[in-house]
Structures are given as structure tokens and as C-alpha cells.
Design an enzyme around this catalytic site. Sequence first.
Site, mmCIF file in Angstrom:
data_model
loop_
_atom_site.group_PDB
_atom_site.id
_atom_site.type_symbol
_atom_site.label_atom_id
_atom_site.label_comp_id
_atom_site.label_asym_id
_atom_site.label_seq_id
_atom_site.Cartn_x
_atom_site.Cartn_y
_atom_site.Cartn_z
ATOM 1 N N LYS A 1 47.663 -16.753 -2.155
ATOM 2 C CA LYS A 1 46.701 -15.655 -2.212
ATOM 3 C C LYS A 1 45.314 -16.270 -2.299
ATOM 4 C CE LYS A 1 45.380 -11.645 -4.918
ATOM 5 N NZ LYS A 1 45.826 -10.639 -5.879
ATOM 6 N N LYS B 1 48.414 -13.871 1.884
ATOM 7 C CA LYS B 1 47.441 -12.790 1.759
ATOM 8 C C LYS B 1 46.030 -13.341 1.800
ATOM 9 C CE LYS B 1 46.104 -9.420 -1.686
ATOM 10 N NZ LYS B 1 46.243 -9.052 -3.061
#
Length: 325
Positions: free
Chosen positions: A195, A250
Site C-alpha cells: 500500500k 493499492k
Amino acid sequence: MIIRPRRLRRNKKIRDLVRETTLNKNDFIMPLFVDENMEGKNKREIPSMPNQYRFSVESAIEECKEIADLSIPAVILFGIPKNKDEYGSSAYDKNGVIQRTIRGIKNELGDELLVIADTCLCEYTSHGHCGILKDNKVLNDETLNILFKIALSYAESGVDIVAPSDMMDGRVRVLRNTLEENGYYDVSIMSYASKYASAFYGPFREAAESSPKYGLRDRKTYQMDPGNWREALREIELDIEEGADMILIKPGLPYLDILRLAKENFNVPIGSYCVSGEYSMIESASQMGWINREDAIMETLLSIKRAGADFIITYWAKEVCDCLL
Ligand code: PBG
């Protein structure tokens, strides 16, 4: 002689016949925001994300029935609590907004819909960070001591999958041990393994009221640096070692290279999170008349799948699945 690849692009039928990547309903997870401040059957549109809503617990359950009717396999839940404090303690309240929503959905739909709970502190802390904040630092191990309580209370409420998105070190191991010790062998962990500290979370932070509020104003001390790809491999390796069943990359489009690398190097299911900023950019550009909305959405999602995603978390899930067979 000219070699003519264009022969296979001649009309739609032949293009469809040779298309290498296709989207189907099983590819999608729909995110939902559940707001404890909203009563009854209310829902309210999110200004930074046109066509996306904050739901009351009751209206979220109704929404999930529609989502299940479209044969979408899963939702991922984000909570907006009434009360925030320094430690995010409302995140593990047995009667917290997400706990009630999970119980409600499972009561109504059972195995018809998988419920994933984003497991993080940022929506529940007064300062808006994903962990415990002290002297302008986000503390790792102290945060783990709270995260496991959140995951356990989601498991007790009947969640199918917990999705830790905080980027603390060692979180997957702590969650896996907690779930095992308490007999929740069937609860999966979908970890946000890579992330990035991305500018594309802007509209989400407005939607979930989770912006870092004072002192440390960004998440760069815990989310990943956008310049790095080898670090992503290291993070994924660690999360799998610690017990993750599936991993997420992400954001989506800006990190397709990471997605492809992950696919080539690991054998667990890999998801991509096409985040709020990606959503709102296409929505706003198409409101201006600058791009064709439907085409841009389908191209975005197809590209994410082509790069290697086994599944995609996207705010367009419901709309797209309404058009897919
Ligand atoms: C919680 C979390 C965030 C997103 C998903 N889980 C926000 C953040 O890290 O600031 C962003 C999702 C999106 O932008 O759509 N940590």
C-alpha cells in the site's frame, strides 16, 4: 507481403473471439461506507465521490441485498463511528458500526455475500492516523495491540475476511495468531501488502473522515514510497510468510507494474484496489465532457485485470456488474 495483424481487428465479433482478457462479475468487490451518525434507512451522497454514498447500518444491509442480487461475490466495509479517541477504541466495540453491519448482512444473506472488513484505525482515531500517535510518531507495536482486538471483534461478528490496511510491521502474524487461538480458522486475511503513500486516497479521506489531522500530516512513515518496487516484493513475501491468504496492491492504475511483478513472483490470489482518486478523476473528467465515461471505466478495469489482478476492489463494481452477464 505485408503481415497483417489488423485482420483480427476487422469487426467486433472477431475482436471478441481473440480477446485475451475479459471481465466478469466474479472479479469484483464493492466498497461501502457505513456511518454510525446516520439513522433509519438514510443514505447520503459523498461530495468527493459522485454516486457513492454513506449508508446507515440499516440501509447498508439493504444495499448488500442489491449487491448480492447482482451476483457480486463480496463487499468491503469501512466504518465512520460516532465517537473517535486517541486509541480508536470504537473500532473494537462489540456494538460498533461495522460489527452491527456485519451481523446484519450475515443474518440476511449468509453465504450469498462475502463480507470483508477493512481493519485499520484511521477512521476511529481523533488524529486520523492508522496507528497510535505519540510525540508525532506512529507507534508500531502499540498499534498491533489494538489491531488484534479489532480483527477479533469482526470475527466474532461473523466476518468472512479481514483486510488489514494500516501497514504496521508484523500485523498479519498478530492477526493470524489471534484468529487461530480463538478458533476462527475459516476467517481469511486479505492483506494490503503493498500500500503506497498515495495522493489518490484524497476523496476517500473526505468520505471516511480519516485525514491525518494534526502534527504528522501524511502517512509516509508507514505507507510505501511510490518510487519503490523491490520493497513491494519484500512486503508481499513477509505478509505471505506471516499468514496472509490473499494480498492487495493499492492503488490500481498507477501501480500496474507492481501488480504484474506480484503475479509473476507469488502464488496467492492477488487483488488490486482501484482507489477513490482514480474513481473521482474519471467521474469529474466525464462530467466536464472530456472523456467517455463508460469507455474509460471499462478500459481502466480491463487494464487492471490484464496486468494480473485476480480480483478488483472498485467503486464501479455495482454499476459494471449490472451490465455484465
Ligand atoms: C484505511 C484505508 C484507506 C483507503 C482504504 N483503506 C485510506 C488511507 O490509507 O488513507 C483508501 C481507499 C481509497 O482511496 O479508495 N487505511
